[in-house]
Design an enzyme around this catalytic site. Structure first.
Site, PDB file in Angstrom:
ATOM      1  N   GLU A   1     -30.290   7.481   1.409  1.00  0.00           N
ATOM      2  CA  GLU A   1     -31.401   6.650   1.870  1.00  0.00           C
ATOM      3  C   GLU A   1     -32.762   7.227   1.486  1.00  0.00           C
ATOM      4  O   GLU A   1     -33.713   6.483   1.262  1.00  0.00           O
ATOM      5  CB  GLU A   1     -31.335   6.464   3.389  1.00  0.00           C
ATOM      6  CG  GLU A   1     -30.264   5.495   3.858  1.00  0.00           C
ATOM      7  CD  GLU A   1     -28.933   6.179   4.080  1.00  0.00           C
ATOM      8  OE1 GLU A   1     -28.877   7.423   3.917  1.00  0.00           O
ATOM      9  OE2 GLU A   1     -27.954   5.489   4.408  1.00  0.00           O
TER      10      GLU A   1
ATOM     11  N   HIS B   1     -25.641  13.841   6.565  1.00  0.00           N
ATOM     12  CA  HIS B   1     -24.648  12.808   6.299  1.00  0.00           C
ATOM     13  C   HIS B   1     -23.390  13.117   7.094  1.00  0.00           C
ATOM     14  O   HIS B   1     -23.044  14.282   7.304  1.00  0.00           O
ATOM     15  CB  HIS B   1     -24.329  12.735   4.797  1.00  0.00           C
ATOM     16  CG  HIS B   1     -23.593  11.498   4.407  1.00  0.00           C
ATOM     17  ND1 HIS B   1     -22.222  11.396   4.479  1.00  0.00           N
ATOM     18  CD2 HIS B   1     -24.041  10.296   3.959  1.00  0.00           C
ATOM     19  CE1 HIS B   1     -21.854  10.190   4.083  1.00  0.00           C
ATOM     20  NE2 HIS B   1     -22.931   9.503   3.759  1.00  0.00           N
TER      21      HIS B   1
END
Length: 382
Positions: free
Chosen positions: A321, A263
């Protein structure tokens, strides 16, 4: 002034909407821990929080839910052209269709520039765009699939209504709760690329639809909102636990990105991924795709170990996700609608940022350092 590539850690404005603390693995909405809200509050409650600046009282919760439910049906102008939008292109792209449909709504409803609009009108426009977006996305999917578009149901929550509009079935309460937690957790997440894009457009004084449509354009990029289905595709590619190591090591050796891991902000486990892992396992315990959830946990743990070995010091963990795809699969959503589900909640955050930006009067106008041929160059004769 030189700044880092991608404006990394550059503060460009102030906001009262929320913040992400990547080093702590924490983010909040107006001071309330976002994950706690996702576990305990409805999407309508959090929507109210973003628009009004506080959580609703009991009577306000009911009134607000009725208000936004009344905004869900499609205007006739959009309903008539949705079949053509849904059939456009060889590959189904619901978010591209959403941009087109929202633009038509903006024109048909004469949405004014935020520069000229009163705060009440801006808020009304933001509510309309946020409420009608899920209806558009679901209708595009069904029409593309040869199914009739469904009318939104005022008796269903925003989360249940989304599942109903896509699948045609009223969801099990466990599925409704799971999707609601996911939607709440993805309403906003700091100054990400799409949110910043919305604010850039809003800073010009443009209308709400233009700002949100621009945000959608940024959001569809696979490095931003387009990863939930790709992460689930990775599980399909791996297939069985004994193939995890070879698959992951081949990806790293080829310098390919492993979708669903890493991330831009978090240096800890993504708190959204942690919550969604728990949701996936709870759904599995109730009979919703248990093999998928168990396999996802096995893959996640082993890939994190391999990434720690091959990329020491990078602190790469599963992001939102990875488990978002698992949960949405468990709730019966088709993979082509994973990213649209993300957009169905994030539009609330985009709209709130547009409203906040509209209160300022300065156009966002950065500079670029020119590195081309020295000027002036002689113009050759024609």
């Amino acid at each position: 002034m030189d700044v880092p590539a991608g404006l990394r850690d550059v503060v460009v404005t102030t906001t009262e909407l929320g913040d992400v603390r990547g080093a702590e693995g924490f983010y909040h909405y107006r001071g309330y821990p976002a994950i706690e809200l996702a576990r305990t509050r409805t999407l309508e409650d959090v929507w109210f929080l973003f628009v009004e600046g506080r959580l609703p009282e009991a009577d306000e919760r009911v009134d607000f839910a009725k208000k936004v439910a009344a905004l869900r049906p499609l205007p006739d102008e959009v309903r008539e052209v949705l079949p053509a939008i849904a059939k456009a292109g060889e590959k189904f792209n619901p978010l591209a269709g959403l941009r087109t449909a929202l633009s038509l709504i903006g024109a048909a409803r004469d949405l004014p520039p935020v520069w000229d609009a009163t705060p009440a009108r801006r808020r009304a426009d933001a509510l309309l765009v946020s409420a009608v977006t899920p209806t558009i996305l679901a209708a595009l999917y069904r029409l593309r699939s040869g199914l009739p578009a469904l009318e939104p149901r005022a008796d269903l929550s925003a989360a249940a209504n989304w599942l109903y509009l896509v699948t045609g079935e009223v969801p099990d309460e466990n599925q409704e709760s799971a999707i609601q937690s996911y939607l709440v957790s993805t309403v906003d997440h700091g100054f990400n690329a799409s949110t910043f894009t919305a604010r850039v457009v809003a800073s010009t004084g443009s209308d709400v639809v233009s700002a949100v449509s621009a945000a959608i354009g940024a959001f569809v990029g696979p490095l931003h909102g387009g990863a939930p289905d790709r992460a689930l595709d990775s599980l399909d590619e791996i297939g069985t636990p004994d193939k995890i190591d070879a698959w992951a090591r081949d990806k790293v050796a080829a310098d390919d990105r492993i979708m669903g891991f890493g991330h831009a902000v978090y240096r800890t486990e993504d708190p959204r991924a942690r919550m969604l892992r728990e949701i996936a396992l709870n759904l599995a315990a109730r009979g919703f795709a248990p093999e998928l959830a168990d396999f996802a946990v096995t893959v996640e743990r082993r890939i994190v170990e391999i990434l720690a070995e091959l990329k020491p010091g990078r602190q790469l963990y599963a992001n939102v996700e990875f488990y978002a795809g698992v949960v949405m699969e468990q709730c019966g959503l088709p993979r082509s609608m994973f990213t649209p589900t993300f957009a169905a909640s994030r539009v609330i955050g985009w709209s709130a940022n547009v409203l906040e930006q509209a209160g300022g009067g300065k156009v966002i106008r950065p500079a670029a350092r020119y590195v081309g041929p020295p000027a002036p160059q002689p113009v050759p004769a024609a």
